[in-house]
Design an enzyme around this catalytic site. Structure first.
Site, PDB file in Angstrom:
ATOM      1  N   ARG A 147      33.147  25.830  -9.956  1.00 30.12           N
ATOM      2  CA  ARG A 147      32.544  27.153  -9.872  1.00 30.12           C
ATOM      3  C   ARG A 147      31.619  27.320 -11.067  1.00 30.12           C
ATOM      4  O   ARG A 147      32.041  27.081 -12.218  1.00 30.12           O
ATOM      5  CB  ARG A 147      33.639  28.232  -9.904  1.00 30.12           C
ATOM      6  N   TYR A 159      30.167  38.440 -16.475  1.00 29.28           N
ATOM      7  CA  TYR A 159      31.428  38.020 -15.868  1.00 29.28           C
ATOM      8  C   TYR A 159      31.536  36.493 -15.808  1.00 29.28           C
ATOM      9  O   TYR A 159      30.602  35.821 -15.373  1.00 29.28           O
ATOM     10  CB  TYR A 159      31.577  38.580 -14.437  1.00 29.28           C
ATOM     11  N   GLU A 235      31.228  33.761  -3.538  1.00 24.94           N
ATOM     12  CA  GLU A 235      32.450  34.583  -3.543  1.00 24.94           C
ATOM     13  C   GLU A 235      32.135  36.047  -3.828  1.00 24.94           C
ATOM     14  O   GLU A 235      31.316  36.350  -4.698  1.00 24.94           O
ATOM     15  CB  GLU A 235      33.357  34.003  -4.634  1.00 24.94           C
ATOM     16  N   GLU A 338      41.642  27.521  -6.271  1.00 27.31           N
ATOM     17  CA  GLU A 338      41.098  27.761  -7.615  1.00 27.31           C
ATOM     18  C   GLU A 338      42.112  27.320  -8.662  1.00 27.31           C
ATOM     19  O   GLU A 338      43.315  27.538  -8.505  1.00 27.31           O
ATOM     20  CB  GLU A 338      40.803  29.255  -7.789  1.00 27.31           C
TER      21      GLU A 338
HETATM   22  O1  EZ4 Z   1      38.256  38.444 -12.254  1.00 29.79           O
HETATM   23  O2  EZ4 Z   1      41.581  37.242 -11.872  1.00 29.79           O
HETATM   24  O3  EZ4 Z   1      37.789  34.196  -8.959  1.00 29.79           O
HETATM   25  N1  EZ4 Z   1      38.318  34.668  -9.904  1.00 29.79           N
HETATM   26  C1  EZ4 Z   1      38.122  35.892 -10.397  1.00 29.79           C
HETATM   27  C2  EZ4 Z   1      39.032  36.285 -11.546  1.00 29.79           C
HETATM   28  C3  EZ4 Z   1      39.301  37.784 -11.623  1.00 29.79           C
HETATM   29  C4  EZ4 Z   1      40.548  38.024 -12.416  1.00 29.79           C
HETATM   30  C5  EZ4 Z   1      40.944  39.502 -12.406  1.00 29.79           C
HETATM   31  O4  EZ4 Z   1      42.197  39.669 -12.997  1.00 29.79           O
HETATM   32  O5  EZ4 Z   1      37.276  36.624  -9.931  1.00 29.79           O
HETATM   33  O6  EZ4 Z   1      38.524  35.791 -12.764  1.00 29.79           O
HETATM   34 CO    CO Z   2      36.652  35.878  -7.998  1.00 26.44          CO
END
Ligand code: EZ4
Ligand code: CO
Length: 401
Positions: A147, A159, A235, A338
């Site tokens: 990813r 993020y 995703e 994952e």
């Molecule tokens: O943001 O599990 O795909 N994984 C994610 C994670 C979520 C966290 C939230 O607690 O999107 O990193």
């Molecule tokens: Co996610």
């Protein structure tokens, strides 16, 4: 055999985890993950106040009946707190059933459908050069699926991107603030995937998480722009509850879509799956009602050629990962799992028998789930409140995180 007690254990070996341990009259015990990131103590109270007293004296062999009792019997159904609590009980009962049978849980689910569980790791960097380094490191450690998340010029925090080797968004007791610009993001991300594809060739599986941040038409633009790079999935392109957005998205892009980490029940998944609007369903053992309910979701998905892609971030404990691997290895429609390794401190608190090799995870062969909690060690790491961040646009407007 009867359930004689159940302990709710909260520990913070670097991050918070909630674990339910069920003890039976024969002395056998079972564990279930009950961690809900940033809302841990709500599940603790739900279990301690409302669930544990009703478990005492029950027959631990009656997994389905206990699930129905906790789900239907509460009258107030679904939701992350409820379903995480139900999951913890269900997972612990499967652990006990495996120990009673002397079999790893995957044998009770029908046995192996595959030799191992293909996983994807997380690569990230502040910019394209950093991302390429991070992907190289994962490929060198054997990952066949990655990813890719990238910092965006002009945004200070994004993020999935961190300078720490262990990504941990829930750090401060009160929510920190991130700043977001969809325009900057949409302008940069396709260039990241162009560079990654050019460096690593066509066979490495690539994924990307948009983390619920886009409008339907923005998501359609991103899906189209990424088609050239052959993603395994995009995703959470839009907020998960905006399900009709997927009809619009599907009309514009063939980039495969994966959704479900914030879903709690088969009802959340039903429309997206039965209308062929997604390709992977990402529900997890801990947040979707345990092994019993997750399997129900995956069986529904199999009817529509939707494959599993379970959430496995490091805020799901090794107990959840152990349980997920038993499901993953058994179901016919497994897609991808994952995997973010836990810290050494967390691994020590949760001794487990699953292992990583050549891009695959392998479930433990011990009876039950093959994972436990070292309660003495866990007690050395007291709970520390930690909230997920909030996300604001450059003008201060609150946005989806
Ligand atoms: O943001 O599990 O795909 N994984 C994610 C994670 C979520 C966290 C939230 O607690 O999107 O990193
Ligand atoms: Co996610």
């Amino acid at each position: 055999m009867r359930i004689v007690s159940a302990r709710v254990i909260v520990t913070c070996p670097g991050r918070n985890f909630v674990t339910l341990k069920i003890v039976t009259s024969s002395g056998l015990t079972g564990v279930g993950d009950a961690t809900l990131n940033g809302r841990e103590m709500a599940v603790v109270a739900y279990l301690r106040e409302h669930v544990v007293p009703a478990l005492i004296g029950r027959d631990p062999a009656r997994i389905e009946d206990t699930w129905q009792f906790l789900y239907r019997g509460a009258y107030w159904r679904r939701g992350p707190v409820t379903m995480t609590a139900v999951a913890a009980v269900d997972t612990a009962l499967w652990d006990i059933k495996g120990k009673v049978a002397g079999l790893p849980v995957y044998q009770l689910l029908g046995g192996r459908s595959r030799s191992g569980v293909l996983v994807y790791g997380h690569a990230s960097g502040p910019d394209i050069a950093g991302v390429l380094d991070s992907v190289s490191t994962l490929v060198a450690s054997g990952y066949q699926a990655v990813r890719v998340q990238s910092g965006i010029p002009g945004l200070s925090s994004v993020y999935g991107v961190s300078s720490d080797p262990v990504y941990e968004p829930a750090s401060s007791a009160l929510p920190a603030t991130s700043v977001w610009s969809t325009t900057r993001y949409l302008g940069y991300i396709p260039t990241v995937f162009e560079a990654v594809r050019a460096s690593f060739g066509p066979s490495l599986r690539l994924l990307h998480d948009a983390h619920h941040r886009l409008s339907p038409v923005e998501a359609a633009q991103l899906g189209k722009a990424l088609e050239a790079y052959g993603l395994t999935w995009l995703e959470d392109p839009v907020p998960a509850e905006d399900q009709s957005a997927y009809r619009l998205l599907r009309r514009h892009t063939t980039t495969p879509l994966a959704v479900g980490e914030v879903f709690n029940s088969v009802w959340d998944c039903l429309g997206l799956i039965s209308e062929h609007l997604i390709d992977y369903i990402r529900t997890s053992v801990v947040h979707a009602g345990g092994i019993t309910h997750l399997r129900r979701i995956f069986d529904l998905a199999a009817l529509y050629q939707v494959r599993s892609g379970s959430h496995g971030a490091s805020d799901l404990s090794p107990v959840c990962m152990a349980a997920a691997l038993h499901v993953d290895v058994a179901i016919p429609n497994f897609g991808l799992q994952e995997y973010m390794p836990h810290t050494p401190e967390t691994d020590a608190v949760f001794p487990h028998g699953y292992r990583f090799a050549d891009g695959y995870l392998h479930p433990s062969e011990e009876p039950g789930l093959g994972v436990d909690i070292d309660e003495e060690l866990a007690a050395r790491y007291p709970y520390r409140p930690a909230a997920l961040p909030v996300n604001r646009l450059e003008d201060g407007t609150l946005h989806d995180w």
